[in-house]
Design an enzyme around this catalytic site. Structure first.
Site, PDB file in Angstrom:
ATOM      1  N   ARG A 159       0.856  -1.194   0.000  1.00 47.51           N
ATOM      2  CA  ARG A 159       0.000   0.000   0.000  1.00 47.51           C
ATOM      3  C   ARG A 159       0.894   1.247   0.000  1.00 47.51           C
ATOM      4  O   ARG A 159       1.699   1.451   0.906  1.00 47.51           O
ATOM      5  CB  ARG A 159      -0.953  -0.018   1.205  1.00 47.51           C
ATOM      6  CG  ARG A 159      -1.923  -1.201   1.155  1.00 47.51           C
ATOM      7  CD  ARG A 159      -2.908  -1.193   2.308  1.00 47.51           C
ATOM      8  NE  ARG A 159      -3.900  -0.130   2.180  1.00 47.51           N
ATOM      9  CZ  ARG A 159      -4.844   0.094   3.090  1.00 47.51           C
ATOM     10  NH1 ARG A 159      -4.916  -0.660   4.187  1.00 47.51           N
ATOM     11  NH2 ARG A 159      -5.719   1.067   2.918  1.00 47.51           N
TER      12      ARG A 159
ATOM     13  N   SER B 277      -5.115   9.097  -1.546  1.00 53.76           N
ATOM     14  CA  SER B 277      -5.676   8.739  -0.232  1.00 53.76           C
ATOM     15  C   SER B 277      -5.735   9.983   0.636  1.00 53.76           C
ATOM     16  O   SER B 277      -4.734  10.701   0.782  1.00 53.76           O
ATOM     17  CB  SER B 277      -4.812   7.678   0.451  1.00 53.76           C
ATOM     18  OG  SER B 277      -5.246   7.513   1.786  1.00 53.76           O
ATOM     19  N   SER B 278      -6.901  10.207   1.231  1.00 56.16           N
ATOM     20  CA  SER B 278      -7.045  11.351   2.148  1.00 56.16           C
ATOM     21  C   SER B 278      -6.285  11.111   3.442  1.00 56.16           C
ATOM     22  O   SER B 278      -6.045  12.034   4.213  1.00 56.16           O
ATOM     23  CB  SER B 278      -8.522  11.574   2.465  1.00 56.16           C
ATOM     24  OG  SER B 278      -9.010  10.513   3.262  1.00 56.16           O
ATOM     25  N   GLN B 279      -5.917   9.850   3.685  1.00 61.25           N
ATOM     26  CA  GLN B 279      -5.218   9.536   4.941  1.00 61.25           C
ATOM     27  C   GLN B 279      -3.873  10.259   5.028  1.00 61.25           C
ATOM     28  O   GLN B 279      -3.405  10.588   6.110  1.00 61.25           O
ATOM     29  CB  GLN B 279      -5.004   8.027   5.074  1.00 61.25           C
ATOM     30  CG  GLN B 279      -6.313   7.268   5.224  1.00 61.25           C
ATOM     31  CD  GLN B 279      -6.113   5.763   5.351  1.00 61.25           C
ATOM     32  OE1 GLN B 279      -5.030   5.291   5.673  1.00 61.25           O
ATOM     33  NE2 GLN B 279      -7.162   5.005   5.109  1.00 61.25           N
TER      34      GLN B 279
ATOM     35  N   SER C 235     -12.131  11.349  -0.861  1.00 57.03           N
ATOM     36  CA  SER C 235     -12.546  11.021   0.522  1.00 57.03           C
ATOM     37  C   SER C 235     -12.618  12.262   1.418  1.00 57.03           C
ATOM     38  O   SER C 235     -12.166  12.250   2.577  1.00 57.03           O
ATOM     39  CB  SER C 235     -11.581   9.986   1.129  1.00 57.03           C
ATOM     40  OG  SER C 235     -11.560   8.805   0.355  1.00 57.03           O
TER      41      SER C 235
ATOM     42  N   ASP D  30     -15.733   3.192   1.644  1.00 56.61           N
ATOM     43  CA  ASP D  30     -15.800   1.956   2.444  1.00 56.61           C
ATOM     44  C   ASP D  30     -17.152   1.257   2.383  1.00 56.61           C
ATOM     45  O   ASP D  30     -17.279   0.122   2.858  1.00 56.61           O
ATOM     46  CB  ASP D  30     -15.444   2.249   3.915  1.00 56.61           C
ATOM     47  CG  ASP D  30     -13.982   2.641   4.073  1.00 56.61           C
ATOM     48  OD1 ASP D  30     -13.243   2.606   3.068  1.00 56.61           O
ATOM     49  OD2 ASP D  30     -13.586   2.978   5.199  1.00 56.61           O
TER      50      ASP D  30
ATOM     51  N   ARG E 255     -10.270  -4.181  -4.001  1.00 60.90           N
ATOM     52  CA  ARG E 255     -11.685  -4.470  -3.728  1.00 60.90           C
ATOM     53  C   ARG E 255     -12.529  -4.573  -5.000  1.00 60.90           C
ATOM     54  O   ARG E 255     -13.574  -5.227  -4.987  1.00 60.90           O
ATOM     55  CB  ARG E 255     -12.262  -3.400  -2.793  1.00 60.90           C
ATOM     56  CG  ARG E 255     -11.730  -3.529  -1.394  1.00 60.90           C
ATOM     57  CD  ARG E 255     -12.309  -2.513  -0.439  1.00 60.90           C
ATOM     58  NE  ARG E 255     -11.878  -2.844   0.921  1.00 60.90           N
ATOM     59  CZ  ARG E 255     -11.997  -2.039   1.971  1.00 60.90           C
ATOM     60  NH1 ARG E 255     -12.532  -0.833   1.830  1.00 60.90           N
ATOM     61  NH2 ARG E 255     -11.590  -2.429   3.166  1.00 60.90           N
TER      62      ARG E 255
ATOM     63  N   ARG F 210     -14.118  -6.097   5.158  1.00 63.05           N
ATOM     64  CA  ARG F 210     -15.354  -5.648   4.490  1.00 63.05           C
ATOM     65  C   ARG F 210     -15.862  -6.660   3.455  1.00 63.05           C
ATOM     66  O   ARG F 210     -17.043  -6.655   3.127  1.00 63.05           O
ATOM     67  CB  ARG F 210     -15.172  -4.255   3.863  1.00 63.05           C
ATOM     68  CG  ARG F 210     -14.729  -3.229   4.873  1.00 63.05           C
ATOM     69  CD  ARG F 210     -15.167  -1.825   4.574  1.00 63.05           C
ATOM     70  NE  ARG F 210     -14.541  -0.932   5.539  1.00 63.05           N
ATOM     71  CZ  ARG F 210     -14.955  -0.748   6.790  1.00 63.05           C
ATOM     72  NH1 ARG F 210     -16.029  -1.370   7.238  1.00 63.05           N
ATOM     73  NH2 ARG F 210     -14.313   0.061   7.618  1.00 63.05           N
TER      74      ARG F 210
ATOM     75  N   LYS G 162     -10.649  -6.646  12.130  1.00 67.21           N
ATOM     76  CA  LYS G 162      -9.924  -5.414  11.763  1.00 67.21           C
ATOM     77  C   LYS G 162     -10.719  -4.171  12.162  1.00 67.21           C
ATOM     78  O   LYS G 162     -10.175  -3.188  12.634  1.00 67.21           O
ATOM     79  CB  LYS G 162      -9.633  -5.394  10.260  1.00 67.21           C
ATOM     80  CG  LYS G 162      -8.798  -4.180   9.847  1.00 67.21           C
ATOM     81  CD  LYS G 162      -8.443  -4.204   8.383  1.00 67.21           C
ATOM     82  CE  LYS G 162      -7.388  -3.175   8.029  1.00 67.21           C
ATOM     83  NZ  LYS G 162      -7.870  -1.817   7.933  1.00 67.21           N
TER      84      LYS G 162
HETATM   85  O1  LIG Z   1      -9.101   8.633   7.249  1.00 68.40           O
HETATM   86  C1  LIG Z   1      -9.715   7.591   7.453  1.00 68.40           C
HETATM   87  O2  LIG Z   1     -10.050   7.241   8.609  1.00 68.40           O
HETATM   88  C2  LIG Z   1     -10.078   6.741   6.305  1.00 68.40           C
HETATM   89  C3  LIG Z   1     -10.058   7.260   5.040  1.00 68.40           C
HETATM   90  C4  LIG Z   1     -10.451   6.474   3.833  1.00 68.40           C
HETATM   91  O3  LIG Z   1      -9.283   6.157   3.107  1.00 68.40           O
HETATM   92  P1  LIG Z   1      -8.827   6.898   1.743  1.00 68.40           P
HETATM   93  O4  LIG Z   1      -8.723   8.337   2.000  1.00 68.40           O
HETATM   94  O5  LIG Z   1      -7.517   6.255   1.469  1.00 68.40           O
HETATM   95  O6  LIG Z   1      -9.880   6.599   0.711  1.00 68.40           O
HETATM   96  C5  LIG Z   1     -11.187   5.191   4.221  1.00 68.40           C
HETATM   97  O7  LIG Z   1     -11.261   4.335   3.135  1.00 68.40           O
HETATM   98  C6  LIG Z   1     -10.518   4.484   5.373  1.00 68.40           C
HETATM   99  O8  LIG Z   1     -11.189   3.304   5.737  1.00 68.40           O
HETATM  100  C7  LIG Z   1     -10.493   5.357   6.593  1.00 68.40           C
HETATM  101  C1  LIG Z   2      -9.746   0.980   3.965  1.00 67.02           C
HETATM  102  C2  LIG Z   2      -9.952   0.699   5.242  1.00 67.02           C
HETATM  103  O1  LIG Z   2      -9.046   0.843   6.236  1.00 67.02           O
HETATM  104  P1  LIG Z   2      -7.517   1.288   6.221  1.00 67.02           P
HETATM  105  O2  LIG Z   2      -7.223   2.048   4.973  1.00 67.02           O
HETATM  106  O3  LIG Z   2      -7.379   2.139   7.454  1.00 67.02           O
HETATM  107  O4  LIG Z   2      -6.693   0.046   6.324  1.00 67.02           O
HETATM  108  C3  LIG Z   2     -11.287   0.197   5.684  1.00 67.02           C
HETATM  109  O5  LIG Z   2     -11.497   0.084   6.897  1.00 67.02           O
HETATM  110  O6  LIG Z   2     -12.153  -0.102   4.849  1.00 67.02           O
END
Ligand SMILES: O=C(O)C1=C[C@@H](OP(=O)(O)O)[C@@H](O)[C@H](O)C1
Ligand SMILES: C=C(OP(=O)(O)O)C(=O)O
Length: 410
Positions: free
Chosen positions: A99, A145-147, A173, A294, A325, A368, A392
């Site tokens: 990832r 990814s917004s993460q 996201s 998600d 997915r 999921r 998870k």
């Molecule tokens: O910031 C978060 O808590 C999340 C952001 C989303 O990811 P992406 O931004 O990578 O889509 C989501 O899919 C993930 O389960 C949780």
């Molecule tokens: C994408 C997910 O989680 P993460 O990216 O935090 O592993 C999820 O919970 O569907």
């Protein structure tokens, strides 16, 4: 462990389920609590991902393994980057090593961080040498990814001059970014999000002692929306604890599931889902899920179970989640007799008639996949492989399904 799920007695019953706290809110707040110890938390998620986050933040070891937890991987990369004098190697599962994390690593380096790839360029594991980050301006690609963005925002108030982030390209996201900013606001950190620029002000004070209650997880609730959609008219399921003004983008389920004949009402911190009407078989389910990735699996499987055609777009982030997915959905729905076409950002499900019995559904280490396919048992007996993957995000999922009347055999 493989389990067999069978048709339940849910029809016309009034079921109640309490769902654990949001894993997204929990993992943000756990990090903020580590930065600002005067914060107290209630209803923290009991998911593996949140337990891993809690333990990682307490750990003093040189190697931290966060298994499959994407948010933990991204948020801790930022967190350990500002732990002066500490060196940590952050690693994860085989899938985590596939990832991408380069966009975040580059952004942190632009701010002054020192991060080294231990195996493959652009992917975990990474070695982080904690430093004082002196710069405050950075731009990054926002459509992967917004993460990555949330990770930077979570540490921003601890930087000397805060942060000024410029987001490039389409922003994906978005509700998750807004969730991060709202939680910062709740602890007194000021920020603004105008156009494609986010600024966060520095804050060296500890916030006034404050208890924050995590709302329950809407993504976990999605499986009950699906169950309600597949039940007879009149079935009611009550879930707690939820609020009407949620920070979680997946609360859009309330609107989306109207298309499947499910009505939602809010009362006393709970939501009650009522299957109120049958859906016309010629209906086509169409949603852009760029803001709620998600719940794509849940919606695709609900549509399949009801024999409805479905077009889902905005799915460009699905390929880099716990598994690809899009491919996983196509493979498993087709095993059951459906027809699915995918691109790298969309999914089309054709009208189907019938679901094959007792087909083993592969889950690909993706919670999921297991949970999205479970409601199908209301239509036909099914087998879910490696059912323990649900931990998870939702460790008590199978117990909760049994409590509302599903028959589960191991
Ligand atoms: O910031 C978060 O808590 C999340 C952001 C989303 O990811 P992406 O931004 O990578 O889509 C989501 O899919 C993930 O389960 C949780
Ligand atoms: C994408 C997910 O989680 P993460 O990216 O935090 O592993 C999820 O919970 O569907």
């Amino acid at each position: 462990m493989n389990i067999t799920l069978q048709k339940s007695q849910i029809a016309n019953r009034q079921s109640k389920v309490t769902i654990t706290g949001s894993k997204s809110e929990s993992n943000r707040l756990l990090l903020l609590q580590a930065l600002y110890p005067t914060i107290h938390l209630k209803n923290v998620s009991n998911s593996d991902d949140s337990c891993l986050m809690t333990n990682a933040l307490k750990s003093t070891s040189e190697v931290v393994d966060i298994h499959h937890a994407g948010t933990a991987m991204r948020f801790l990369t930022a967190y350990f980057s500002i732990q002066e004098g500490r060196e940590v190697t952050l690693t994860g599962s085989k899938r985590m090593k596939e990832r991408p994390i380069q966009i975040l690593v580059e952004a942190l380096k632009e701010l002054g961080a020192e991060i080294i790839y231990v195996e493959n360029e652009g992917y975990p594991p990474i070695k982080i040498i904690g430093k004082k980050l002196t710069k405050n301006k950075v731009s990054l690609q926002a459509n992967v990814s917004s993460q990555y963005i949330s990770a930077l925002l979570l540490i921003a108030s601890k930087l000397e001059n805060g942060i000024e982030l410029t987001l490039e390209g389409e922003i994906t996201s978005v509700p998750y970014i807004k969730m991060t900013l709202s939680l910062l606001d709740e602890i007194g950190v000021e920020s603004s999000f105008v156009g494609n620029t986010i600024t966060v002000k520095p804050n060296t004070q500890h916030p006034i002692p404050k208890t924050l209650t995590v709302e329950s997880d809407w993504s976990s609730a999605s499986y009950y929306f699906s169950i309600a959609a597949l039940c007879e008219v009149g079935t009611e399921i009550t879930l707690s604890s939820y609020k009407e003004n949620s920070l979680q983008g997946d609360s859009v389920l309330v609107d989306i599931y109207k298309s499947f004949g499910v009505k939602t009402t809010f009362e006393n911190n709970s939501i009650t889902l009522v299957k109120s009407e049958m859906v016309a078989t010629e209906s086509i389910i169409e949603f852009d899920l760029a803001n709620a990735p998600d719940i794509a699996q849940t919606i695709a499987v609900t549509s399949f179970a009801l024999g409805l055609a479905c077009n889902l777009t905005g799915l460009h982030t699905l390929k880099i989640k716990e598994t690809d997915r899009l491919v996983a959905l196509k493979t498993e729905i087709e095993k059951l007799g459906g027809q699915v076409q995918i691109t790298d950002k969309s999914l089309h499900l054709s009208v189907s008639n019938g679901i094959k019995e007792l087909v083993p559904i592969s889950t690909y280490n993706d919670h999921r996949m297991a949970m999205a396919f479970a409601p199908l048992a209301l239509k036909t007996p099914i087998v879910i492989e490696d059912s323990e993957v649900v931990s998870k995000s939702y460790p008590t999922f199978w117990d909760d399904l049994e409590s509302i009347g599903f028959k589960i055999t191991k």
